[in-house]
Design a protein around this motif. Sequence first.
Motif, short mmCIF file in Angstrom:
data_model
loop_
_atom_site.label_atom_id
_atom_site.label_comp_id
_atom_site.label_asym_id
_atom_site.label_seq_id
_atom_site.Cartn_x
_atom_site.Cartn_y
_atom_site.Cartn_z
N LEU A 27 0.83 -1.21 0.00
CA LEU A 27 0.00 0.00 0.00
C LEU A 27 0.86 1.26 0.00
O LEU A 27 0.61 2.21 -0.75
N LEU A 28 1.87 1.28 0.85
CA LEU A 28 2.73 2.46 0.94
C LEU A 28 3.60 2.61 -0.30
O LEU A 28 3.90 3.73 -0.72
N LEU A 191 -6.41 4.37 -6.03
CA LEU A 191 -5.78 3.85 -4.81
C LEU A 191 -6.51 4.30 -3.55
O LEU A 191 -6.48 3.61 -2.52
N ILE A 192 -7.18 5.44 -3.61
CA ILE A 192 -7.78 6.03 -2.41
C ILE A 192 -8.76 5.09 -1.71
O ILE A 192 -8.70 4.94 -0.47
N PRO A 193 -9.68 4.39 -2.42
CA PRO A 193 -10.59 3.47 -1.70
C PRO A 193 -9.86 2.38 -0.94
O PRO A 193 -10.29 1.98 0.16
N PHE A 194 -8.75 1.89 -1.48
CA PHE A 194 -7.99 0.83 -0.80
C PHE A 194 -7.34 1.35 0.48
O PHE A 194 -7.24 0.62 1.47
N LEU A 195 -6.89 2.61 0.46
CA LEU A 195 -6.34 3.20 1.68
C LEU A 195 -7.42 3.33 2.75
O LEU A 195 -7.19 3.05 3.93
N HIS A 196 -8.61 3.77 2.34
CA HIS A 196 -9.72 3.88 3.30
C HIS A 196 -10.05 2.52 3.93
O HIS A 196 -10.35 2.43 5.12
#
Length: 456
Positions: A27-28, A191-196
Motif C-alpha cells: 500500500l505504501l 488507490l484512495i478506496p484501498f487506503l480507506h
Amino acid sequence: MHAEFIDVNDELASAPIGRMHVKLGILLALLTLFDGYDTFNPAYVIHYVREPWGLSLQQAGMLVSSGLIGFLLGAALHGAVADRLGRRVTLIAGLWITTIFSVLTALIADSFGSFCALRILTGLGLGVLLPLSTTYINELAPRRVANTFALWGVALGWAAGGAAAGLVGVFVTPLTGWQGLYWVGSLSLLLIPFLHLYLPESPKFALLRGRDEEVKAILEKLRPDRAQLYRGRSIMPPPLAQKKSVFALLEMPYRRLSFAIWATSFLSLFCIFGLSAWIPTLMQARGESFGASFAFGALMQVMSFAGGLVCGHLVDRTNRPRHWLFVWWLAGALAVLALVCFHQHWINVVCSAMAGFCIIGGQFVLNNFTAASYETDMRATAVGMELAMGRLGAILGPFIGGILQQAFGGSNVMLIAIGLAAIGAAISVLFARKHKHCRFESQAVRDEPATRAMHG
C-alpha cells in the motif's frame, strides 16, 4: 510486572515479517509511487512548453521548483497535523489533494503562471506523502530490518514512480502532449478506496492516544501467532510525554542532530532535483536522442532504489548509518564530476546510473535515519522538517541550474555545483550524532538484551 503487560514497542521491533507487513508495504509503495511520479514529471514538461510559452532557462527551472515550494509547505505543516490527528487520515488527505490538482493541471494549466500555481497546490499534498509514509513504516518496521523494510515499502514506490514519469514522457507525451503526464498521475484516484479500507492507524500513534483496543487489533494482524496472548493482557502505558512542537527539535538533546540532518537533506536534495530536472535537456545537448535523453531520468530512479537498498542493508548489518552515507554521497559526487570531464555515451550512462544509485539512494536512507532518531510523539514532525529543509535545496537546484547554464553558456558549472553539494552532504552527515544523554525507542530495543543480561 512487565510480564502482565504488552510492550508495544518490543512487539513491533521483534516481529517477524508477516502478511500484514507485506500488505502495508505494498500500500505504501503504491502511495509513494504516485508521489515519486508527480514529483519528477515536470522535468518532462520543459521540452514541450519552453518555446511555446517563451520561457528563459530560469523560468524552465521554476516549472520543477514550483511544485517543490508547495511540497516544502506541506512537509513542514503536515507533521504537526499527523502528530495530533493521526498518520492514516493525514496520508489519505494528502493523496486526495495530489489527485485533485493533478486533474486540474491537465485540464486548465495553459501558461507558465497557471502551471506553477497549480503545481504549488499539488505540492501541498505531495509534501505529506513521502515524509509521512517514511514515518508510518518506521513505526511498525521490525528493528533488525528497519532500513531494508522501509526501502522496500517506501523507496521502491518512489523510485518506480520517478522511473514511470520518464517512461510516460517517452511513450505517452508524443501522443497526448505534456498533459498526458497528469492524466496518468490522476490514476491515484483508484488507490484512495484501498487506503480507506485497509490502511490502519500507526500502532505507536494509537498507543500514545490511549486507544488500547485499536492497538491490540493492529498487533493481532501483525503478529497473529500471538493474538491469544494479546487478548489476555493489558497494554503497557507509554511514558508520560509533553506535547512537542517543531521547536522541540532545536532543544539541547536534539539541536546538533537536527541541524546536521537539515543541512545534509538540503544539500542532497539540491543535487537530486538539480540533476533530475535538467538531465533530459543536458543529455539532448550532449547529442543523445529524444527517447534516450528522457530515459536517463528513468535510469537514475531505477538505480536509486538499488543504491538505497544496498546502503540500507549495510546500515542494518553494521548500525553505522553516518559512515555509509558519507561513502555513498562522496561516490555520487565523483560520478557527477566525471560528467564534466568526459562526454562519451557510455560515460553518460554509467555516471547517471551511479548518481542515482548513490545520491538519491542515500537520501532514502537519510529519511529512515531521521525517523529512527526521534521519539514517536515528534517523529512525523522531525521527518517533515527534514524534508521541508531539504526542499529548500530542491527548489534551488533546478532554478540555480538554469541560472548557471544561462550565465556560463553550458552545463559544466552546474555539474560542478552539484558535485560540490554532494561532497558537502557527505561531510555534514558525519555531524548528525545523537546527544549522549538522549535515549530513543530504537536504542532501548537494541539495549534491552544487554540490560536483561546485566540484571539477570
